[in-house]
Design an enzyme around this catalytic site. Structure first.
Site, PDB file in Angstrom:
ATOM      1  N   LYS A 103      10.256 -10.771   9.719  1.00 29.08           N
ATOM      2  CA  LYS A 103      10.516 -11.159   8.334  1.00 29.08           C
ATOM      3  C   LYS A 103      11.702 -12.122   8.292  1.00 29.08           C
ATOM      4  O   LYS A 103      12.727 -11.894   8.914  1.00 29.08           O
ATOM      5  CB  LYS A 103      10.763  -9.919   7.482  1.00 29.08           C
ATOM      6  CG  LYS A 103       9.529  -9.018   7.389  1.00 29.08           C
ATOM      7  CD  LYS A 103       9.788  -7.808   6.536  1.00 29.08           C
ATOM      8  CE  LYS A 103       8.524  -6.951   6.405  1.00 29.08           C
ATOM      9  NZ  LYS A 103       8.134  -6.301   7.680  1.00 29.08           N
ATOM     10  N   GLU A 147      -0.841  -0.443   9.207  1.00 29.51           N
ATOM     11  CA  GLU A 147       0.238   0.363   8.643  1.00 29.51           C
ATOM     12  C   GLU A 147      -0.026   0.681   7.177  1.00 29.51           C
ATOM     13  O   GLU A 147      -0.808   0.001   6.510  1.00 29.51           O
ATOM     14  CB  GLU A 147       1.575  -0.366   8.778  1.00 29.51           C
ATOM     15  CG  GLU A 147       1.637  -1.650   7.966  1.00 29.51           C
ATOM     16  CD  GLU A 147       3.045  -2.213   7.872  1.00 29.51           C
ATOM     17  OE1 GLU A 147       3.896  -1.524   7.298  1.00 29.51           O
ATOM     18  OE2 GLU A 147       3.257  -3.345   8.350  1.00 29.51           O
TER      19      GLU A 147
END
Length: 307
Positions: free
Chosen positions: A160, A26
């Site tokens: 996360k 990414e």
């Protein structure tokens, strides 16, 4: 996804034609996830890590309205250093293309573009997921729904830790997204080794991951992705007490400042970087480099299996 106007970088195009292993990467981590000038240096290290493990890196982003699978160094530098680079999820791709934007692709957008380009393995740091207080805000990352319909293996260090990890795992189950721990039966918590939740399945080698990918493709009942949860070793994680204290402070500041939507993750990551004196940044870099290495070895194993 077949209507995307995608340009392949030369190295990636040659690798795909020759059926050599390729790993998608990414660009959001480059433009929005790491501070300058570390972001560009780390982006180059990530690509080098993939190469050293035997695969070709394909960092994905948008340059002047065109999606590029395999940014060259000049394009990578542009996205790492320019101001106003848009953060692009799947829904943003068409508008960004029509307006000639520079953009960094999120996990969702990178997964979708990579799969459309014929790439089956993607390395990232941490997955997006269900945000805390989502019962009131309905704030859930597009990563989850996108992975439910995108045939790609995503190597990550869990979701996360600023998110609601338990709710995210429940949503992944509902959406039919496969989750396996890499040499663990506990779901990692990004900055910390153990995110606090058990996993049903564990694999011990890149070859087992490749076999799982092949089985999902062969069964045809599963059109979605596979999450390979790769935890940091305990001695490389952020100190759990420091993590918990910093997270609590960050969430309080988030509410105070009224930060919502796409701005939440970069806001909290910046707070972690500041509050931990850079320790969280070092951990973040270790995470993505380890995941890039594992993803490359999975891509190599998958390529060998495909013959």
């Amino acid at each position: 996804m077949t209507d995307f106007h995608i340009r392949h970088g030369r190295e990636v195009a040659e690798a795909l034609r020759a059926r050599r292993p390729v790993v998608a990467l990414e660009s959001t981590i480059v433009s929005h996830g790491l501070p300058r000038p570390d972001n560009l240096l780390v982006a180059r290290r990530i690509e080098q890590t993939v190469r050293e493990a035997g695969a070709v890196p394909a960092t994905i982003g948008m340059v002047g309205g065109q999606l590029v699978v395999g940014l060259d160094d000049a394009e990578l530098t542009r996205l790492a250093t320019a101001d106003g680079v848009a953060k692009l999820s799947v829904r943003d791709l068409a508008v960004a293309a029509a307006t000639g934007a520079d953009g960094a692709t999120t996990v969702a957008a990178t997964s979708a573009v990579a799969a459309a380009a014929g790439i089956g393995v993607f390395a990232t740091g941490g997955l997006g997921g269900v945000h805390r207080e989502a019962a009131q805000t309905f704030d859930e990352s597009a990563d989850l729904v996108t992975l439910s319909r995108t045939p790609i293996a995503v190597v990550c260090a869990g979701v996360k830790s600023i998110l609601d990890v338990g709710a995210t795992l429940e949503r992944l189950e509902t959406l039919g997204v496969g989750v396996v721990g890499y040499r663990t039966r506990r779901f990692p918590g990004f900055f910390v080794t153990d995110g606090g939740f058990d996993l049903d399945w564990s694999v011990d080698s890149p070859e087992q991951v490749a076999a799982t990918m092949a089985a999902r493709a062969g069964q045809r009942a599963h059109g979605g992705g596979l999450i390979v949860a790769n935890p940091l070793p305990v001695d490389e994680q952020l100190d759990p007490e420091l993590h918990d204290r910093t997270l609590a402070e960050g969430l309080a500041r988030l509410a105070r400042d009224g930060v919502t939507g796409k701005a939440v993750t970069p806001y909290l990551l910046a707070h972690f970087h500041s509050a931990t004196g850079g320790a969280s940044l070092a951990v973040n870099v270790r995470i993505i480099l380890r995941n890039a290495d594992l993803a490359a070895r999975i891509a190599v194993a998958a390529s060998a299996t495909a013959g």
